[in-house]
Design an enzyme around this catalytic site. Structure first.
Site, PDB file in Angstrom:
ATOM      1  N   LYS A  31      -8.760   7.630   2.522  1.00 31.18           N
ATOM      2  CA  LYS A  31      -9.445   6.093   2.552  1.00 31.18           C
ATOM      3  C   LYS A  31      -9.773   5.532   4.514  1.00 31.18           C
ATOM      4  O   LYS A  31     -10.793   5.682   4.249  1.00 31.18           O
ATOM      5  CB  LYS A  31      -9.222   5.426   1.895  1.00 31.18           C
ATOM      6  CG  LYS A  31      -7.850   4.878   2.487  1.00 31.18           C
ATOM      7  CD  LYS A  31      -7.493   4.070   1.701  1.00 31.18           C
ATOM      8  CE  LYS A  31      -6.066   2.790   2.567  1.00 31.18           C
ATOM      9  NZ  LYS A  31      -5.768   2.691   3.462  1.00 31.18           N
ATOM     10  N   THR A  32      -8.558   6.203   5.114  1.00 29.72           N
ATOM     11  CA  THR A  32      -9.331   5.337   6.346  1.00 29.72           C
ATOM     12  C   THR A  32     -10.267   6.605   6.879  1.00 29.72           C
ATOM     13  O   THR A  32     -11.057   5.695   7.879  1.00 29.72           O
ATOM     14  CB  THR A  32      -7.182   5.706   7.205  1.00 29.72           C
ATOM     15  OG1 THR A  32      -6.286   5.122   6.207  1.00 29.72           O
ATOM     16  CG2 THR A  32      -7.814   5.341   8.611  1.00 29.72           C
ATOM     17  N   ASP A 217     -10.517  -3.068   3.432  1.00 27.82           N
ATOM     18  CA  ASP A 217      -9.647  -1.913   3.037  1.00 27.82           C
ATOM     19  C   ASP A 217      -8.500  -2.487   2.075  1.00 27.82           C
ATOM     20  O   ASP A 217      -8.705  -3.622   2.066  1.00 27.82           O
ATOM     21  CB  ASP A 217      -8.774  -1.580   4.889  1.00 27.82           C
ATOM     22  CG  ASP A 217      -7.879  -0.532   4.033  1.00 27.82           C
ATOM     23  OD1 ASP A 217      -8.023   0.140   3.223  1.00 27.82           O
ATOM     24  OD2 ASP A 217      -7.367  -0.744   5.466  1.00 27.82           O
ATOM     25  N   GLU A 218      -7.595  -1.904   1.686  1.00 22.29           N
ATOM     26  CA  GLU A 218      -6.508  -1.818   0.283  1.00 22.29           C
ATOM     27  C   GLU A 218      -7.145  -3.178  -0.006  1.00 22.29           C
ATOM     28  O   GLU A 218      -5.930  -3.915  -0.745  1.00 22.29           O
ATOM     29  CB  GLU A 218      -5.297  -2.852   1.253  1.00 22.29           C
ATOM     30  CG  GLU A 218      -5.324  -1.361   2.217  1.00 22.29           C
ATOM     31  CD  GLU A 218      -4.467  -0.311   2.011  1.00 22.29           C
ATOM     32  OE1 GLU A 218      -4.121   0.653  -0.141  1.00 22.29           O
ATOM     33  OE2 GLU A 218      -3.480   0.638   2.318  1.00 22.29           O
ATOM     34  N   GLN A 248      -1.215   1.042  -6.448  1.00 29.02           N
ATOM     35  CA  GLN A 248      -0.627   0.677  -5.541  1.00 29.02           C
ATOM     36  C   GLN A 248      -0.584  -0.930  -5.579  1.00 29.02           C
ATOM     37  O   GLN A 248      -0.815  -1.021  -3.842  1.00 29.02           O
ATOM     38  CB  GLN A 248      -1.149   1.442  -4.145  1.00 29.02           C
ATOM     39  CG  GLN A 248      -1.412   3.182  -3.841  1.00 29.02           C
ATOM     40  CD  GLN A 248      -1.425   4.122  -2.578  1.00 29.02           C
ATOM     41  OE1 GLN A 248      -0.758   3.987  -1.669  1.00 29.02           O
ATOM     42  NE2 GLN A 248      -2.445   4.320  -2.791  1.00 29.02           N
ATOM     43  N   ARG A 599       4.643   8.349  -0.890  1.00 24.69           N
ATOM     44  CA  ARG A 599       5.043   8.435   1.199  1.00 24.69           C
ATOM     45  C   ARG A 599       5.075   9.682   1.644  1.00 24.69           C
ATOM     46  O   ARG A 599       4.928  10.500   2.674  1.00 24.69           O
ATOM     47  CB  ARG A 599       5.928   7.682   1.948  1.00 24.69           C
ATOM     48  CG  ARG A 599       5.770   5.982   1.312  1.00 24.69           C
ATOM     49  CD  ARG A 599       4.530   5.565   1.736  1.00 24.69           C
ATOM     50  NE  ARG A 599       3.422   5.269   0.585  1.00 24.69           N
ATOM     51  CZ  ARG A 599       1.771   5.289   0.856  1.00 24.69           C
ATOM     52  NH1 ARG A 599       1.529   5.291   1.607  1.00 24.69           N
ATOM     53  NH2 ARG A 599       0.890   5.620  -0.412  1.00 24.69           N
TER      54      ARG A 599
END
Length: 722
Positions: A31-32, A217-218, A248, A599
Site C-alpha cells: 500500500k505504501t 492512508d490507514e 487491521q 508483522r
C-alpha cells in the site's frame, strides 16, 4: 520513471484519478508503494500541482517516509506537498483560523499529562472523591466523547446517575478551563476544524480550493471526526483516494469506526474499488494462519492474500509453565535462530497484548545480557526534567497556560509552596486577571520576604523571554533561558543519583532545539513545541539499532520483522477477558491478532503459559487462546521447551485450601574463575575479566572476542568453559 515496478492491480489503482477511489490493501500488499507512486503520478503527469494535494497519514514516521520516497521518484529536493498526520494537518488549519473560535494562534497543545494535571485541579476544586472516578478514567471518558463528537451539553442532558452528572460537570468545566488557558487537547485538534467549518463556511471553501486531491492512508483507523473532516474537504470535487485494510482496524477503543471503510461506497456512490491481494511481506503459512482467524469475523471485506515469498515454515507453538519460562523460551528460540540463520538482534520482535507483560521479559533479557528496546516506554520529551523545560517554553509562548505555570513556578525550588499558589489563584479569580499577572504584585496577596522576591523574579523572567520570542532564534532563546534559570547548574550540583542523567537529558533537549532550528531556520519556538507535542512512540524507534524490539501489538502496526514472537497467547489475555462476551470487541481482538501475525516476514512463534501471575501474586491457571484453536493444525509446529530451571509443586502449609505454590530450583550450575575462557550461545567465545559473589549469586564480567563487554548472572547465562 514508469509504473513498471507495480503489479497490474496496483497500477490500475494508481492510474484511477477522477473521482473517489477505495483501495483495500491486505497486509504487506504494497500500500505504501501504491500511495507514493500515486503521488508521483499526480505530480509527474501534471494532473495536479504539489500544493494542490493533501496526503494524510496516522504517524509522522509514515508521513516522512512517504514524502522522502516521492521526492526520490521525482528526483527533487523540494516538494511543497501538504503531508502529515490528521493532528498535524488540523493543527496547521487551526494556527491559521482558530480565532473564529476565540482562541489565539499561539494556543498550547496539552498532552495526556497536562490534561490529567488540569483535571486534578478540577477534582480538588469540586472535592470529587477518586473512589467515584479517577482523573485518568474521566480523561479517557472525555476523549471517547470527543472522538464520537459528543459535546459536554449533550452529556449533561443525558446524565442520570451521580457518576454521569459528575462526568458531565467536569467535562464542561474542563473545556472552559482549556479556553481560559488558551489550550487544546489532542481530540480538540480534530474536532475544532469542524466547528470552524460549520461556523464559517468560507473557511471550508478556502481549504476545498486549496486541496483539490486528497489521499488518505490507514483509512480503517479513522474516527467520526476524521471521517467528517475528510468528507467536508472532498464533497465538492470528490477527488479522494483512501487506502486501508478493514482486517487491521484495531482502534475501536479510542473511537475508530471500521464502518468508515466498509461503507465508503455509500458515502461516495461513484467510487471505484481495488483490492490488493498479493502479499510481499509474509510467507503463505503465516497468511493462511492469519486469514483463518480473521475469517471468523462477520464484519469484513473478503480478501484472498497470496504470498510472493513462498510457503515458508509452520508457526511455532510453545506451551510454558509461567511467564518466566515463557521469557526463557523466547530467549532460547532467539539463540537458535541466531545460530542456524545468522540473524542479528534487530531481526526479532516480541509482541504482547498489554504493557504489563514486558516486566518478566525485560528481567530475563537483562539477566542474559541481550540488548532490547521497548517501544512505548517513557519517551524523551515526557521525562520529568525535559517536560519542565518545555513548560517554561510553553508559558513564554502562551502566558495564559496556567498548567505549565503551576508545573514550573517552584522549579528549580524557589520556596513557593501550595499555599502560596492557592493565594495566587484566588487573587487572579478575584481581580479577573491572568494567573501570571498577579505574580508581579505579591504584596497585594500578603506575600512578603523571600517568597515575594521569588514570585516577582519569576514573573520578570517569563515576561522578558516572552518579549524576546520574535527577537531571538528558538535555539538562542532556550539556551539563554535555561542558563538564566540555572537548571543545568541545579542538576550539576545535585546529589541525587540520577542527576547526571537529568543533566544529560536537558543538554540533549538543547541540542534537539538547535537541530530543529537548523532544519527549519524560519520556524518559531511555537513550531518546535507543536512538533514535539505531535510526536509518537514509533517516531523515536530506530530499527538500525541492533536490539530486540519489544512492544504491544498496537504499537507494532505498520512495522515488519523477519521473526515475531507473540507472547501471552492465553485465553483471557489475548483475547482479553472483557471482550469475550462482546461480539464487537472480540472481533477487534481478532483483528489485533491478525495484525500481530502479519508483522512477520519469515517466522512466527506463539507462546502461552499454563500458569500466569495476575494482579500481583495471584496465579491463574491458563488455557491456550481461542485464536490458536482457530488456526489449522497443519499450520502449527508444537515445540516442547524446558528451561534450565526446574519446577516442583509442593503443598503449602500456609494455605488451608490445599492450593499449590511454585518452587524454583537451579539444576545446572558451575563455578568460574577470573581468566577462564568461556562460550556464550549468542555472544560467542570470550574471557572472564571480573567476578563477584559465589553460588547462585555469582556474577561475571566477560570480554568477548569481538570486543563486546557484558556483565552476566552466571545462573542465567548458560556459559560453558572452553
Amino acid at each position: 520513471m514508469t509504473l513498471r515496478t507495480l503489479n497490474s492491480t496496483q497500477k490500475s489503482a494508481v492510474q484511477a484519478i477522477d473521482g473517489p477511489v477505495l483501495i483495500f490493501a491486505g497486509a504487506g500488499s504494497g500500500k505504501t508503494r501504491v500511495l507514493t507512486h500515486k503521488l508521483f503520478y499526480l505530480v509527474n503527469e501534471g494532473l495536479f500541482k504539489p500544493e494542490e494535494i493533501l496526503a494524510v497519514t496516522f504517524t509522522n514516521k509514515a508521513a516522512k517516509e512517504m514524502k522522502d520516497r516521492v521526492m526520490k521518484l521525482l528526483k527533487t529536493k523540494e516538494l511543497p506537498l501538504s503531508i502529515g498526520t490528521f493532528h498535524s494537518i488540523c493543527a496547521r488549519i487551526l494556527r491559521e483560523d482558530i480565532k473564529v473560535l476565540g482562541f489565539s494562534n499561539n494556543f498550547a497543545i496539552y498532552d495526556v499529562k497536562d490534561q490529567l494535571d488540569l483535571i486534578k485541579v478540577l477534582f480538588e476544586g469540586n472535592k470529587i472523591s477518586k473512589t467515584l472516578i479517577t482523573p485518568n478514567q474521566l480523561r479517557n471518558q472525555i476523549s471517547l466523547y470527543k472522538n464520537k463528537m459528543i459535546d459536554s451539553k449533550t452529556v449533561e442532558r443525558r446524565a442520570r446517575t451521580i457518576l454521569e452528572k459528575t462526568v458531565a460537570d467536569i467535562f464542561s468545566q474542563y473545556q472552559k478551563s482549556l479556553k481560559l488557558n488558551d489550550a487544546l487537547d489532542f481530540d480538540d485538534l480534530l474536532t475544532f476544524p469542524l466547528q470552524i467549518f460549520d461556523k464559517k463556511p468560507t473557511v471550508l471553501k478556502k481549504y476545498q480550493k486549496r486541496w483539490k486531491y486528497i489521499l488518505v492512508d490507514e483509512y480503517q483507523d479513522t474516527n467520526r471526526a476524521q471521517f467528517q473532516f475528510l468528507t467536508n474537504l472532498a464533497k465538492e470535487h470528490e477527488n479522494i483516494c483512501v487506502v486501508g485494510d478493514d482486517d487491521q482496524s484495531i482502534y475501536g477503543w479510542r473511537g475508530a469506526e471500521v464502518s468508515n471503510i466498509l461503507d465508503f461506497e455509500k458515502t461516495f456512490s461513484s467510487c471505484r474499488v481495488f483490492t490488493l491481494e498479493k502479499n510481499y511481506r509474509s510467507t503463505q503459512e503465516i497468511l493462511n494462519a492469519a486469514t483463518s482467524v480473521v475469517m471468523n469475523n462477520d464484519k469484513r471485506a473478503n480478501k484472498n492474500l497470496i504470498a510472493a515469498n513462498g510457503s515458508g515454515d509452520m508457526l511455532g507453538l510453545i506451551e510454558t509453565n509461567d511467564e518466566q519460562e515463557e521469557a526463557s523460551a523466547i530467549i532460547s528460540s532467539i539463540e537458535k535462530e541466531i545460530k542456524l540463520n545468522k540473524r542479528t538482534f534487530n531481526k526479532f520482535s516480541v509482541l504482547y497484548r498489554t504493557n504489563a507483560q514486558s516486566r518478566a521479559l525485560e528481567e530475563s533479557f537483562i539477566r542474559q545480557g541481550i540488548p532490547y528496546n521497548i517501544v512505548g516506554s517513557v519517551r524523551f520529551y515526557e521525562r520529568k526534567e525535559v517536560k519542565n523545560v518545555l513548560a517554561y517554553l510553553r508559558l513564554v509562548v502562551n502566558l495564559k497556560d496556567t498548567i505549565s505555570l503551576r508545573r514550573i513556578i517552584n522549579f528549580p525550588a524557589r520556596g513557593i509552596g501550595a499555599k502560596t499558589i492557592d493565594k495566587c489563584v484566588q487573587q487572579s479569580e478575584k481581580d479577573k486577571i491572568e494567573f501570571i499577572e498577579v505574580l508581579k504584585n505579591p504584596n497585594k496577596m500578603d506575600i512578603r520576604g523571600k517568597q515575594a522576591d521569588a514570585l516577582f523574579k519569576f514573573y520578570n523572567i517569563i515576561m522578558k523571554y516572552n518579549d524576546l520570542i520574535n527577537k531571538l532564534s528558538a535555539s538562542e532563546l532556550v539556551r539563554s533561558l535555561v542558563e538564566e534559570i540555572g537548571i543545568l547548574t541545579f542538576f550539576k550540583t545535585s546529589k541525587d543519583l540520577d542527576s547526571k542523567d537529568r543533566y544529560d537529558n536537558i543538554a540533549e533537549l538543547l541540542t534537539s532545539i538547535e537541530e530543529f532550528s537548523i532544519r527549519q531556520p524560519e520556524a518559531s519556538l511555537s513550531s518546535f513545541l507543536e512538533d514535539v507535542s505531535l510526536q509518537t512512540d514509533i517516531d523515536h524507534w530506530n530499527d538500525s539499532d541492533n536490539r530486540v524490539t519489544m512492544m504491544t501489538v498496537h504499537s507494532s502496526k505498520g512495522l515488519e520483522f523477519p521473526v515475531v514472537f507473540v507472547a501471552g497467547m492465553d485465553e483471557g489475555l489475548f483475547p482479553l477477558y472483557n471482550s469475550l462476551d462482546d461480539k464487537k470487541e472480540l472481533e477487534e481482538e481478532r483483528r489485533l491478532f491478525y495484525v500481530a501475525l502479519t508483522r512477520a516476514e519469515e517466522r512466527v512463534y506463539l507462546l502461552y503459559a499454563t500458569n500466569r501471575r495476575r494482579m500481583g501474586a495471584e496465579t491463574v491457571n491458563g488455557l491456550p487462546s481461542r485464536f490458536i484453536n482457530e488456526i489449522p493444525e497443519e499450520s502449527l509446529e508444537r515445540i516442547s521447551f524446558s528451561s534450565a530451571v526446574t519446577r516442583k509443586f509442593v503443598i503449602s502449609k500456609r494455605r488451608k485450601d490445599g492450593s499449590t505454590q511454585m518452587v524454583r530450583t537451579v539444576t545446572d550450575f558451575d563455578d568460574f574463575q577470573v581468566g577462564d575462557n568461556v562460550e556464550h550461545s549468542i555472544f560467542g567465545a570470550g574471557k572472564i575479566m571480573a567476578l563477584s559473589g559465589t553460588g547462585e549469586n555469582q556474577r561475571v564480567g566477560v570480554v568477548f572476542n569481538d570486543g563486546t563487554r557484558k556483565k552476566l548472572i552466571v545462573k542465567f547465562a548458560n556459559l560453558k568453559k572452553i
